[in-house]
Design an enzyme around this catalytic site. Structure first.
Site, PDB file in Angstrom:
ATOM      1  N   ASP A 175      27.298   1.897   6.519  1.00 48.54           N
ATOM      2  CA  ASP A 175      27.164   0.911   5.439  1.00 48.54           C
ATOM      3  C   ASP A 175      26.062   1.380   4.490  1.00 48.54           C
ATOM      4  O   ASP A 175      24.959   1.725   4.919  1.00 48.54           O
ATOM      5  CB  ASP A 175      26.817  -0.461   6.012  1.00 48.54           C
ATOM      6  CG  ASP A 175      26.775  -1.531   4.937  1.00 48.54           C
ATOM      7  OD1 ASP A 175      27.814  -2.147   4.669  1.00 48.54           O
ATOM      8  OD2 ASP A 175      25.681  -1.746   4.369  1.00 48.54           O
ATOM      9  N   ASN A 183      25.140  -1.250  -8.201  1.00 48.95           N
ATOM     10  CA  ASN A 183      26.195  -1.854  -9.017  1.00 48.95           C
ATOM     11  C   ASN A 183      25.612  -2.756 -10.102  1.00 48.95           C
ATOM     12  O   ASN A 183      26.049  -2.742 -11.259  1.00 48.95           O
ATOM     13  CB  ASN A 183      27.133  -2.673  -8.128  1.00 48.95           C
ATOM     14  CG  ASN A 183      28.402  -1.905  -7.772  1.00 48.95           C
ATOM     15  OD1 ASN A 183      28.734  -0.914  -8.411  1.00 48.95           O
ATOM     16  ND2 ASN A 183      29.109  -2.369  -6.765  1.00 48.95           N
ATOM     17  N   GLU A 218      31.434  -1.150   0.572  1.00 46.88           N
ATOM     18  CA  GLU A 218      30.598   0.043   0.724  1.00 46.88           C
ATOM     19  C   GLU A 218      30.510   0.476   2.184  1.00 46.88           C
ATOM     20  O   GLU A 218      29.559   1.143   2.588  1.00 46.88           O
ATOM     21  CB  GLU A 218      29.194  -0.221   0.165  1.00 46.88           C
ATOM     22  CG  GLU A 218      28.373  -1.254   0.916  1.00 46.88           C
ATOM     23  CD  GLU A 218      28.587  -2.672   0.414  1.00 46.88           C
ATOM     24  OE1 GLU A 218      27.683  -3.493   0.598  1.00 46.88           O
ATOM     25  OE2 GLU A 218      29.651  -2.949  -0.166  1.00 46.88           O
TER      26      GLU A 218
END
Length: 297
Positions: A175, A183, A218
């Protein structure tokens, strides 16, 4: 009398094959052997027919076996089916020509060749197209990695192979730390570039022969078969390499392991799901401990 014997053999074979297929799906080897026997029985039945017209009609039955072979088996067995059909058709049409005329024999031969070539080829083409669509459905469109379903299917196929008894199946959940901030601050395009870069790194620098999947968002999954200690070392290096990428993300990684000897031989899907769940829990421990690290379940 010989014709009745072959009719009995063919009927008994067909009944036994149908009963077997209805109760359990055969292995690839069983299926190939059954089809080979069926092709030869069709040919023998056609050859011993007293009527040349019935012998010619029998040659068309190999389109059924050819279609099955085209869908489930290799080109080699398909060529065998076609060659047997062709040889049988030559014998049957030769007799038909002697009993009627050459024009009828050539027409019958042409129809038999057309059916035995076109039907299997059409099915083989459709099978290839379906395989392409199925492959696309198992791939994540952004990264080109496997998706969760494709990942499980690949692992199941690998577990069916003969592997050393002392090997382990190791699953790592990766992760990305700081991905939301990336983002938010630099936009989704930057996030997509980071995901693609991490996916490429996992494939190139991951354990040899590993399966790599984008599990969603992700999160990535990496699975490999071999020595647990060696694979865990490879995963630690992956974590370090991700931090070195120019995308301002690190990784929290959870690892779970199972000895291959403990996995069932028939269907390992529940065990794979459990390993993924354990790796996911271990990943959250690594994240709570600050991220950019590996934790083993």
């Amino acid at each position: 009398m010989t014709g009745y014997v072959f009719v009995g053999l063919f009927t008994g074979f067909a009944a036994a094959m149908t009963a077997f297929w209805l109760t359990r799906w055969p292995t690839r080897r069983q299926s190939a052997l059954t089809m080979s026997a069926g092709i030869l029985l069709i040919s023998a039945w056609s050859v011993v027919q007293p009527s040349s017209a019935l012998a010619v009609l029998g040659c068309t039955a190999t389109t059924v076996t050819g279609g099955y072979v085209a869908f489930f088996h290799s080109l080699r067995l398909l060529v065998f089916n076609f060659c047997v059909a062709l040889a049988t058709a030559v014998a049957a049409c030769w007799r038909l020509g002697a009993e009627t005329n050459l024009a009828t024999a050539f027409a019958a031969f042409g129809v038999i060749v057309f059916l035995n070539a076109s039907v299997p080829l059409a099915i083989a083409g459709a099978t290839r197209a379906l395989g392409t669509y199925a492959m696309r459905s198992d791939v994540d469109p952004l990264t080109g990695l496997l998706n969760r379903r494709g990942f499980t299917d690949v692992l199941l196929r690998r577990l069916e192979r003969d592997t050393p008894a002392g090997d382990d199946l190791v699953v790592a959940m990766v992760d990305l730390d700081g991905f939301k901030s990336l983002n938010d601050s630099r936009g989704h395009a930057a996030g997509d570039r980071a995901l693609r870069a991490v996916g490429e790194l996992l494939v190139q620098a991951g354990p040899p022969g590993s399966a790599v999947c984008r599990a969603g968002g992700e999160e990535f999954l990496v699975a490999a078969i071999g020595s647990a200690e060696t694979i865990e070392g490879d995963v630690h290096r992956l974590c370090e390499h991700i931090a070195e990428l120019p995308h301002h993300v690190t990784a929290s990684v959870g690892i779970s392991t199972a000895a291959l000897a403990q996995l069932p031989g028939d269907d390992g899907s529940p065990q794979i799901d459990q390993l993924i769940e354990n790796a996911d829990s271990a990943m959250y421990v690594a994240k709570r401990n600050g991220g950019n690290r590996v934790h083993r379940a």
